[in-house]
Design a protein around this motif. Structure first.
Motif, mmCIF file in Angstrom:
data_model
loop_
_atom_site.group_PDB
_atom_site.id
_atom_site.type_symbol
_atom_site.label_atom_id
_atom_site.label_comp_id
_atom_site.label_asym_id
_atom_site.label_seq_id
_atom_site.Cartn_x
_atom_site.Cartn_y
_atom_site.Cartn_z
ATOM 1 N N LEU A 82 -4.507 -0.606 1.408
ATOM 2 C CA LEU A 82 -3.321 -0.531 2.265
ATOM 3 C C LEU A 82 -2.735 0.852 2.051
ATOM 4 C CD1 LEU A 82 -0.802 -1.579 3.880
ATOM 5 C CD2 LEU A 82 0.100 -2.341 1.673
ATOM 6 N N VAL B 96 -0.072 4.003 3.957
ATOM 7 C CA VAL B 96 0.726 4.588 5.034
ATOM 8 C C VAL B 96 0.813 6.079 4.749
ATOM 9 C CG1 VAL B 96 3.054 4.709 6.031
ATOM 10 C CG2 VAL B 96 2.032 2.481 5.505
ATOM 11 N N ALA C 42 8.097 4.304 3.619
ATOM 12 C CA ALA C 42 9.452 3.802 3.347
ATOM 13 C C ALA C 42 10.252 3.530 4.612
ATOM 14 C CB ALA C 42 10.213 4.762 2.431
ATOM 15 N N ALA C 43 9.544 3.229 5.715
ATOM 16 C CA ALA C 43 10.244 2.878 6.959
ATOM 17 C C ALA C 43 9.807 1.500 7.449
ATOM 18 C CB ALA C 43 9.978 3.937 8.024
ATOM 19 N N ALA D 165 4.861 -2.897 5.257
ATOM 20 C CA ALA D 165 5.148 -4.334 5.351
ATOM 21 C C ALA D 165 4.645 -4.898 6.683
ATOM 22 C CB ALA D 165 6.654 -4.577 5.198
ATOM 23 N N ALA E 40 0.959 -4.234 -6.063
ATOM 24 C CA ALA E 40 2.253 -4.444 -6.718
ATOM 25 C C ALA E 40 2.851 -5.788 -6.292
ATOM 26 C CB ALA E 40 3.201 -3.310 -6.365
ATOM 27 N N ARG F 247 5.846 -6.854 -6.563
ATOM 28 C CA ARG F 247 7.148 -6.712 -5.905
ATOM 29 C C ARG F 247 6.979 -6.454 -4.403
ATOM 30 N NH1 ARG F 247 10.911 -2.610 -5.149
ATOM 31 N NH2 ARG F 247 9.528 -1.043 -6.014
ATOM 32 N N PHE G 208 4.154 -7.331 -2.543
ATOM 33 C CA PHE G 208 3.420 -8.395 -1.829
ATOM 34 C C PHE G 208 4.063 -9.778 -1.913
ATOM 35 C CE2 PHE G 208 0.073 -5.156 -2.147
ATOM 36 C CZ PHE G 208 -0.411 -5.184 -0.853
HETATM 37 C C1 LIG Z 1 2.469 1.122 -0.605
HETATM 38 C C2 LIG Z 1 2.644 1.613 0.822
HETATM 39 C C3 LIG Z 1 1.482 1.177 1.683
HETATM 40 C C4 LIG Z 1 3.924 0.998 1.358
HETATM 41 O O1 LIG Z 1 4.088 1.394 2.705
HETATM 42 P P1 LIG Z 1 5.542 1.744 3.256
HETATM 43 O O2 LIG Z 1 5.473 1.835 4.721
HETATM 44 O O3 LIG Z 1 6.048 2.928 2.512
HETATM 45 O O4 LIG Z 1 6.327 0.431 2.772
HETATM 46 P P2 LIG Z 1 7.566 -0.278 3.449
HETATM 47 O O5 LIG Z 1 8.488 0.753 3.995
HETATM 48 O O6 LIG Z 1 7.059 -1.314 4.384
HETATM 49 O O7 LIG Z 1 8.201 -0.978 2.173
HETATM 50 C C5 LIG Z 1 8.349 -2.358 2.047
HETATM 51 C C6 LIG Z 1 9.000 -2.648 0.712
HETATM 52 O O8 LIG Z 1 8.108 -2.381 -0.370
HETATM 53 C C7 LIG Z 1 8.690 -1.517 -1.332
HETATM 54 N N1 LIG Z 1 7.599 -0.674 -1.851
HETATM 55 C C8 LIG Z 1 7.015 0.345 -1.224
HETATM 56 N N2 LIG Z 1 6.013 0.834 -1.993
HETATM 57 C C9 LIG Z 1 5.988 0.096 -3.118
HETATM 58 C C10 LIG Z 1 5.192 0.109 -4.303
HETATM 59 N N3 LIG Z 1 4.184 0.978 -4.493
HETATM 60 N N4 LIG Z 1 5.459 -0.803 -5.264
HETATM 61 C C11 LIG Z 1 6.445 -1.695 -5.086
HETATM 62 N N5 LIG Z 1 7.214 -1.762 -4.004
HETATM 63 C C12 LIG Z 1 7.003 -0.878 -3.030
HETATM 64 C C13 LIG Z 1 9.726 -0.761 -0.562
HETATM 65 O O9 LIG Z 1 10.752 -0.322 -1.445
HETATM 66 C C14 LIG Z 1 10.222 -1.793 0.423
HETATM 67 O O10 LIG Z 1 11.131 -2.665 -0.180
HETATM 68 P P3 LIG Z 1 12.520 -2.984 0.552
HETATM 69 O O11 LIG Z 1 12.140 -3.565 1.874
HETATM 70 O O12 LIG Z 1 13.167 -3.955 -0.381
HETATM 71 O O13 LIG Z 1 13.177 -1.652 0.638
HETATM 72 C C15 LIG Z 1 2.771 3.168 0.901
HETATM 73 O O14 LIG Z 1 3.857 3.571 0.127
HETATM 74 C C16 LIG Z 1 1.512 3.890 0.432
HETATM 75 O O15 LIG Z 1 0.607 4.161 1.247
HETATM 76 N N6 LIG Z 1 1.457 4.227 -0.856
HETATM 77 C C17 LIG Z 1 0.305 4.947 -1.423
HETATM 78 C C18 LIG Z 1 -0.926 4.082 -1.470
HETATM 79 C C19 LIG Z 1 -0.691 2.786 -2.227
HETATM 80 O O16 LIG Z 1 -0.164 2.775 -3.333
HETATM 81 N N7 LIG Z 1 -1.104 1.670 -1.605
HETATM 82 C C20 LIG Z 1 -0.847 0.352 -2.116
HETATM 83 C C21 LIG Z 1 -1.965 -0.161 -2.896
HETATM 84 S S1 LIG Z 1 -1.635 -1.850 -3.266
#
Ligand SMILES: CC(C)(COP(=O)(O)OP(=O)(O)OC[C@H]1O[C@@H](n2cnc3c(N)ncnc32)[C@H](O)[C@@H]1OP(=O)(O)O)[C@@H](O)C(=O)NCCC(=O)NCCS
Length: 165
Positions: A79, A81, A87-88, A92, A115, A117, A119
């Motif tokens: 997964l 972004v 963070a937008a 999710a 993570a 928190r 999922f």
């Molecule tokens: C993780 C990732 C996909 C999240 O995408 P995003 O569009 O930034 O996430 P969202 O804006 O939908 O965030 C949803 C919620 O998850 C939280 N969140 C985001 N990244 C998180 C992380 N790495 N760990 C825990 N929580 C996280 C946000 O704070 C948000 O919480 P809120 O709604 O209470 O504010 C993105 O940050 C990413 O590509 N990260 C790098 C790659 C990665 O680590 N992938 C995940 C592997 S499991």
């Protein structure tokens, strides 16, 4: 920014790679999840979701694979972004759409490394200790699954591997 979600198509491959390398950086291939994919989990493009921005550029992906551990189970990941759009809420949205697609396709469950928190709001919880293993080290607090229908995880146990067919 508005986004459109679609299933993965072959022509998306290069742009998906770009998002993955921008989001994860080096070290992406060292993950234990990559071992599951290398060992023959089968990509499900129709259940995978890519996110396109207004300029029709791919800025997010959530891939779904068919795998097996005693019975068939979907394996979610990677997964990602694009950092410019994080963070937008897009991460999710991608997960929610993939879970809905897997549920519609009559799957029993989804398993992933991620993570808790992040999922938990979609219904994922920690895989009970000793129930399923991966072909490499995994932090048990990040090994999560979701039941898609009653009893859907009952037969799941052992090492996560390629599906038999
Ligand atoms: C993780 C990732 C996909 C999240 O995408 P995003 O569009 O930034 O996430 P969202 O804006 O939908 O965030 C949803 C919620 O998850 C939280 N969140 C985001 N990244 C998180 C992380 N790495 N760990 C825990 N929580 C996280 C946000 O704070 C948000 O919480 P809120 O709604 O209470 O504010 C993105 O940050 C990413 O590509 N990260 C790098 C790659 C990665 O680590 N992938 C995940 C592997 S499991």
């Amino acid at each position: 920014m508005a986004h459109t979600l679609t299933a993965e198509r072959p022509e998306h491959a290069a742009a998906i790679e770009r998002v993955l390398s921008r989001a994860f950086g080096p070290g992406r291939y060292a993950k234990t999840s990559e071992r599951v994919r290398e060992r023959g989990a089968i990509l499900e493009p129709a259940l995978t979701r890519v996110a396109l921005n207004d300029a029709r550029e791919i800025v997010g992906v959530c891939r779904i694979w068919r795998a097996e551990a005693g019975a068939e189970i979907y394996f979610l990941g990677p997964l990602a972004v694009d950092p410019s759009e994080q963070a937008a809420g897009l991460g999710a949205t991608l997960v929610r759409d993939c879970v809905a697609a897997c549920r519609s396709s009559a799957g029993g469950g989804i398993i992933l490394v991620g993570a808790e928190r992040f999922f938990r709001p979609f219904g994922f919880s920690i895989v009970p200790s000793g129930r399923v293993s991966l072909p490499g080290p995994v932090d048990p607090a990040r090994f999560l699954w979701l039941e898609l229908r009653p009893g859907g995880l009952d037969k799941i146990h052992g090492e996560l591997a390629a599906p038999e067919r």
